[in-house]
Design a protein around this motif. Structure first.
Motif, PDB file in Angstrom:
ATOM      1  N   MET A   1       0.853  -1.184   0.000  1.00 20.42           N
ATOM      2  CA  MET A   1       0.000   0.000   0.000  1.00 20.42           C
ATOM      3  C   MET A   1       0.895   1.242   0.000  1.00 20.42           C
ATOM      4  N   ASN A   2       0.591   2.179  -0.925  1.00 20.03           N
ATOM      5  CA  ASN A   2       1.411   3.397  -1.062  1.00 20.03           C
ATOM      6  C   ASN A   2       0.534   4.636  -0.970  1.00 20.03           C
ATOM      7  N   GLU A   3       1.151   5.746  -0.645  1.00 18.26           N
ATOM      8  CA  GLU A   3       0.464   7.040  -0.651  1.00 18.26           C
ATOM      9  C   GLU A   3       1.400   8.054  -1.281  1.00 18.26           C
ATOM     10  N   ASP A   4       0.866   8.911  -2.130  1.00 16.68           N
ATOM     11  CA  ASP A   4       1.694   9.950  -2.740  1.00 16.68           C
ATOM     12  C   ASP A   4       2.371  10.805  -1.668  1.00 16.68           C
ATOM     13  N   GLY A   5       3.635  11.079  -1.893  1.00 17.45           N
ATOM     14  CA  GLY A   5       4.343  11.985  -0.990  1.00 17.45           C
ATOM     15  C   GLY A   5       5.014  11.295   0.186  1.00 17.45           C
ATOM     16  N   TYR A   6       4.900   9.966   0.244  1.00 13.11           N
ATOM     17  CA  TYR A   6       5.530   9.234   1.356  1.00 13.11           C
ATOM     18  C   TYR A   6       6.633   8.328   0.828  1.00 13.11           C
ATOM     19  N   VAL A   7       7.727   8.253   1.575  1.00 13.94           N
ATOM     20  CA  VAL A   7       8.886   7.488   1.116  1.00 13.94           C
ATOM     21  C   VAL A   7       8.847   6.053   1.636  1.00 13.94           C
ATOM     22  N   TYR A   8       7.682   5.611   2.045  1.00 10.27           N
ATOM     23  CA  TYR A   8       7.547   4.232   2.496  1.00 10.27           C
ATOM     24  C   TYR A   8       6.215   3.673   2.020  1.00 10.27           C
ATOM     25  N   SER A   9       6.153   2.356   2.004  1.00 10.93           N
ATOM     26  CA  SER A   9       4.889   1.685   1.723  1.00 10.93           C
ATOM     27  C   SER A   9       4.479   0.946   3.000  1.00 10.93           C
ATOM     28  N   PHE A  10       3.299   0.387   2.975  1.00 13.00           N
ATOM     29  CA  PHE A  10       2.787  -0.270   4.182  1.00 13.00           C
ATOM     30  C   PHE A  10       2.164  -1.606   3.800  1.00 13.00           C
ATOM     31  N   ASP A  11       2.535  -2.641   4.551  1.00 11.60           N
ATOM     32  CA  ASP A  11       1.980  -3.967   4.327  1.00 11.60           C
ATOM     33  C   ASP A  11       1.062  -4.328   5.500  1.00 11.60           C
ATOM     34  N   PRO A  12      -0.267  -4.268   5.309  1.00 10.42           N
ATOM     35  CA  PRO A  12      -1.208  -4.541   6.410  1.00 10.42           C
ATOM     36  C   PRO A  12      -1.119  -5.969   6.943  1.00 10.42           C
ATOM     37  N   ASN A  13      -0.497  -6.871   6.196  1.00 14.07           N
ATOM     38  CA  ASN A  13      -0.361  -8.245   6.691  1.00 14.07           C
ATOM     39  C   ASN A  13       0.478  -8.309   7.961  1.00 14.07           C
ATOM     40  N   ALA A  14       1.287  -7.272   8.178  1.00 12.35           N
ATOM     41  CA  ALA A  14       2.153  -7.249   9.367  1.00 12.35           C
ATOM     42  C   ALA A  14       1.338  -7.069  10.650  1.00 12.35           C
ATOM     43  N   CYS A  15       0.124  -6.581  10.540  1.00 12.47           N
ATOM     44  CA  CYS A  15      -0.671  -6.259  11.739  1.00 12.47           C
ATOM     45  C   CYS A  15      -0.973  -7.505  12.580  1.00 12.47           C
ATOM     46  N   GLU A  16      -1.168  -8.610  11.900  1.00 16.92           N
ATOM     47  CA  GLU A  16      -1.560  -9.829  12.619  1.00 16.92           C
ATOM     48  C   GLU A  16      -0.537 -10.225  13.684  1.00 16.92           C
ATOM     49  N   SER A  17       0.730 -10.144  13.356  1.00 18.84           N
ATOM     50  CA  SER A  17       1.760 -10.582  14.308  1.00 18.84           C
ATOM     51  C   SER A  17       2.331  -9.435  15.129  1.00 18.84           C
ATOM     52  N   CYS A  18       1.912  -8.216  14.854  1.00 23.14           N
ATOM     53  CA  CYS A  18       2.516  -7.043  15.492  1.00 23.14           C
ATOM     54  C   CYS A  18       2.092  -6.866  16.947  1.00 23.14           C
ATOM     55  N   GLY A  19       0.850  -7.131  17.242  1.00 22.64           N
ATOM     56  CA  GLY A  19       0.394  -6.932  18.612  1.00 22.64           C
ATOM     57  C   GLY A  19      -0.148  -5.541  18.862  1.00 22.64           C
ATOM     58  N   GLY A  20      -0.353  -4.801  17.814  1.00 20.82           N
ATOM     59  CA  GLY A  20      -1.019  -3.507  17.966  1.00 20.82           C
ATOM     60  C   GLY A  20      -0.144  -2.394  18.508  1.00 20.82           C
ATOM     61  N   ASN A  21       1.076  -2.289  18.030  1.00 21.20           N
ATOM     62  CA  ASN A  21       1.967  -1.214  18.500  1.00 21.20           C
ATOM     63  C   ASN A  21       1.354   0.176  18.363  1.00 21.20           C
ATOM     64  N   CYS A  22       0.559   0.366  17.312  1.00 24.00           N
ATOM     65  CA  CYS A  22       0.025   1.714  17.069  1.00 24.00           C
ATOM     66  C   CYS A  22      -1.175   2.018  17.970  1.00 24.00           C
ATOM     67  N   PHE A 100      -3.255   5.762   9.513  1.00 20.89           N
ATOM     68  CA  PHE A 100      -1.939   5.335   9.998  1.00 20.89           C
ATOM     69  C   PHE A 100      -1.388   4.286   9.040  1.00 20.89           C
ATOM     70  N   PRO A 101      -0.123   4.270   8.648  1.00 19.39           N
ATOM     71  CA  PRO A 101       0.987   5.121   9.098  1.00 19.39           C
ATOM     72  C   PRO A 101       1.255   6.318   8.179  1.00 19.39           C
ATOM     73  N   PHE A 102       0.270   6.679   7.346  1.00 23.62           N
ATOM     74  CA  PHE A 102       0.495   7.793   6.410  1.00 23.62           C
ATOM     75  C   PHE A 102       0.055   9.108   7.058  1.00 23.62           C
ATOM     76  N   TRP A 103       0.798   9.522   8.067  1.00 16.45           N
ATOM     77  CA  TRP A 103       0.571  10.798   8.754  1.00 16.45           C
ATOM     78  C   TRP A 103       1.700  11.751   8.389  1.00 16.45           C
ATOM     79  N   SER A 104       1.361  13.015   8.157  1.00 15.99           N
ATOM     80  CA  SER A 104       2.389  14.023   7.845  1.00 15.99           C
ATOM     81  C   SER A 104       3.486  14.010   8.895  1.00 15.99           C
ATOM     82  N   TYR A 105       3.094  13.812  10.131  1.00 12.70           N
ATOM     83  CA  TYR A 105       4.051  13.794  11.240  1.00 12.70           C
ATOM     84  C   TYR A 105       5.232  12.867  10.949  1.00 12.70           C
ATOM     85  N   PHE A 106       4.940  11.724  10.357  1.00  4.18           N
ATOM     86  CA  PHE A 106       5.998  10.734  10.146  1.00  4.18           C
ATOM     87  C   PHE A 106       6.936  11.087   8.997  1.00  4.18           C
ATOM     88  N   LYS A 107       6.560  12.092   8.212  1.00  9.30           N
ATOM     89  CA  LYS A 107       7.481  12.524   7.152  1.00  9.30           C
ATOM     90  C   LYS A 107       8.775  13.051   7.761  1.00  9.30           C
TER      91      LYS A 107
END
Ligand code: SF4
Ligand code: SF4
Length: 127
Positions: A1-22, A100-107
């Motif tokens: 998953m990508n968003e214009d203006g962000y230098v990273y992509s996001f893989d929602p499959n990671a959420c299952e094993s993450c434990g909800g850090n966000c 999340f995680p496409f927040w301006s703050y994280f730029k």
């Protein structure tokens, strides 16, 4: 998953094993607008007043979801369910959570994001 203006992509499959850090960890605010409050109240079968009383705190002129301390030093969003390691209001979660995680703050806070979200993949590892 990508968003214009962000230098990273996001893989929602990671959420299952993450434990909800966000949704857990350091104390923070999860802001929501009036329409989002009504949606969540409806989802929970509560009046807006009852929902606000039980789940919201005011910070200045804005409203945020409350937090709860389940594990010492860790603040969980009031709707984070540790039994399922997920959000108990997922279909009606606020925009702040949906974007999340496409927040301006994280730029400008890339390292913070890198350590928080294992689903983030930086396109250029030198950033
Ligand atoms: S921190 Fe990232 S990987 Fe973990 S639950 Fe949140 S969005 Fe998913
Ligand atoms: S509302 Fe749901 S997705 Fe948003 S912080 Fe709380 S538990 Fe996480």
């Amino acid at each position: 998953m990508n968003e214009d203006g962000y230098v990273y992509s996001f893989d929602p499959n990671a959420c299952e094993s993450c434990g909800g850090n966000c949704c857990t960890g350091e104390s923070g605010y999860i802001y929501l607008n009036a329409a989002e409050m009504e949606k969540i109240a409806d989802f929970l079968g509560l009046s807006l007043d009852a929902f606000a009383q039980e789940y919201l705190i005011k910070n200045g002129y804005k409203f945020s979801l409350k937090e709860k301390v389940v594990v010492a030093g860790s603040h969980d969003c009031i709707f984070f369910d540790r039994k399922i390691n997920g959000c108990s209001i997922y279909p009606v979660r606020p925009t702040q959570c949906r974007t999340f995680p496409f927040w301006s703050y994280f730029k400008t806070h890339k390292e913070e994001l890198r350590s928080e979200c294992p689903g983030v993949l930086f396109k250029d590892e030198n950033v």
